[in-house]
Design an enzyme around this catalytic site. Structure first.
Site, PDB file in Angstrom:
ATOM      1  N   ASP A 128       0.818  -1.205   0.000  1.00 16.18           N
ATOM      2  CA  ASP A 128       0.000   0.000   0.000  1.00 16.18           C
ATOM      3  C   ASP A 128       0.856   1.262   0.000  1.00 16.18           C
ATOM      4  OD1 ASP A 128      -2.109   1.693   0.320  1.00 16.18           O
ATOM      5  OD2 ASP A 128      -2.718   0.985   2.295  1.00 16.18           O
ATOM      6  N   CYS A 243     -20.490  -9.948   4.613  1.00 14.63           N
ATOM      7  CA  CYS A 243     -20.105 -10.845   3.515  1.00 14.63           C
ATOM      8  C   CYS A 243     -20.039 -12.297   3.989  1.00 14.63           C
ATOM      9  CB  CYS A 243     -18.752 -10.421   2.953  1.00 14.63           C
ATOM     10  SG  CYS A 243     -18.190 -11.485   1.608  1.00 14.63           S
TER      11      CYS A 243
END
Ligand code: B12
Ligand code: SF4
Ligand code: SF4
Length: 301
Positions: A128, A243
């Site tokens: 990242d 999810c």
């Protein structure tokens, strides 16, 4: 060519939960998706995403002589209740020591292990940080698919995972297989997102995402934005909480890396303690974070 089975053993020894390998070649098929996303202005004030596009789409410009990309996953799936369950909420990942550091340490450990086995290996770890498409490479190496919430879902680990990569100048056996999108008819994340940031088919308007508003947005929040935060003070886990792939996923092994408790957060909110320097929450504006934590506390009183 270095066999993948051996690499997997080394990655496991370095404390990584999953590994996949792609050949280091320029990105072609993901480019249009990324450029369209920028053109629509979905990145808001994250102007760094517009820069270094050449390097973002060509890892060989980041590491001279790059031949292979080792993508890795590290799970941060906690079970049960935690600081993410009670308002003001902070995302699960935020209670850990900064994942950029945890993952980079493990990736450089893996590089050392590769050197011990193969001799002179030149490489660089990405988490990242640089202009590097973390999700794209993880997907390409066969680690999972991009879900409707736009995150990478691993069939074994779900989406509560950090992604890192090691770009190296040796030829490793690639594992590039296309993992079928297994979202099926599910649309739970899109329906659960309180701000409408998710637009279906993996599309997201980051400007509406609570993670963007609480962490990345530099200019002051508008009243409407402030009202959209749904009790979150730092990041947001809603689309991942709903999810189904995260219900069955294996749990994290990072419990020993937790550095922030609810009592520390409460003390930080009222200004009597600082956050540890290794907390990812130090990346956000301390004043905004404090205000979001305090606002909620005073409105509860
Ligand atoms: C900017 C950014 C954000 C922004 C924008 C999010 C977004 N969806 O793009 C904001 C601030 C909102 C954000 C939020 C979060 N983020 Co963030 N973020 C990033 C960052 C720095 C860049 C992402 C980016 O380039 N987005 C632009 C889009 C267009 O690129 P992309 O989605 O990666 O798409 C590429 C591939 O997915 C692929 N692709 C996608 N769909 C398809 C379809 C086809 C057919 C093909 C061929 C390719 C393809 O092509 C694209 C390349 O062109 C990455 C780190 C990195 N350097 O990659 C972390 C990263 C994506 N974030 C991460 C995390 C953990 C989060 C949060 C969960 C944090 C939190 N709890 O608050 C939230 C989740 C919100 C959400 N539902 O996405 C992790 C995701 C891990 C995972 N399992 O997927 C990453 C990878 C950081 C890391 N190294 O671990 N983030
Ligand atoms: S992190 Fe929260 S605000 Fe962002 S897309 Fe997911 S549910 Fe929506
Ligand atoms: S909640 Fe459903 S649609 Fe969203 S990413 Fe998970 S499986 Fe896919």
């Amino acid at each position: 060519m270095f066999p993948f089975a051996r690499l997997r053993e080394l990655a496991s020894a370095a404390g990584l939960d999953a590994v996949g390998v792609s050949r280091a070649v320029p990105v072609t098929e993901g480019q249009a998706h990324y450029l369209e996303w920028l053109a629509k202005g979905y990145h808001g004030e994250m102007h760094y995403l517009e820069r270094n596009l050449e390097k973002r789409f060509d890892p060989t410009l980041l590491v001279p002589g790059a031949q292979s990309i080792v993508s890795v996953l590290l799970s941060y799936k906690f079970e049960g209740e935690g600081v993410w369950s009670v308002e003001p909420k902070v995302s699960r990942y935020a209670i850990l020591r900064d994942y950029h550091n945890i993952l980079k340490e493990r990736l450089y450990h893996l590089l050392e292990l590769l050197r011990t086995t193969c001799g002179n290996v030149h490489g660089r770890a990405f988490v990242d940080s640089a202009p590097f498409l973390d999700r794209y490479w993880a997907m390409r190496s066969g680690l999972g698919w991009i879900g409707q919430h736009s995150l990478l879902i691993s069939p074994q680990l779900g989406s509560f995972t950090f992604i890192g990569a090691l770009v190296v100048d040796i030829d490793l056996e690639a594992t590039e297989v296309s993992v079928r999108n297994r979202c099926g008819n599910c649309n739970r994340c899109v329906e659960a997102c309180p701000t409408g940031a998710l637009m279906g088919r993996g599309q997201m308007d980051a400007r509406k995402c609570i993670a963007y508003l609480t962490i990345e947005k530099k200019s002051p929040l508008t009243e409407e934005e402030q009202a959209s935060l749904s009790g979150w003070a730092y990041g947001c886990d809603i689309c991942q909480e709903v999810c189904p792939w995260n219900q069955r996923a294996a749990r994290t092994r990072l419990a020993n890396e937790v550095i922030v408790s609810r009592s520390l957060l409460n003390d930080f909110a009222v200004g009597i303690r600082s956050l540890p320097s290794e907390s990812p929450m130090t990346r956000a504006s301390a004043a905004r974070l404090r205000a979001l934590l305090v606002d909620k506390k005073s409105s509860d009183a």
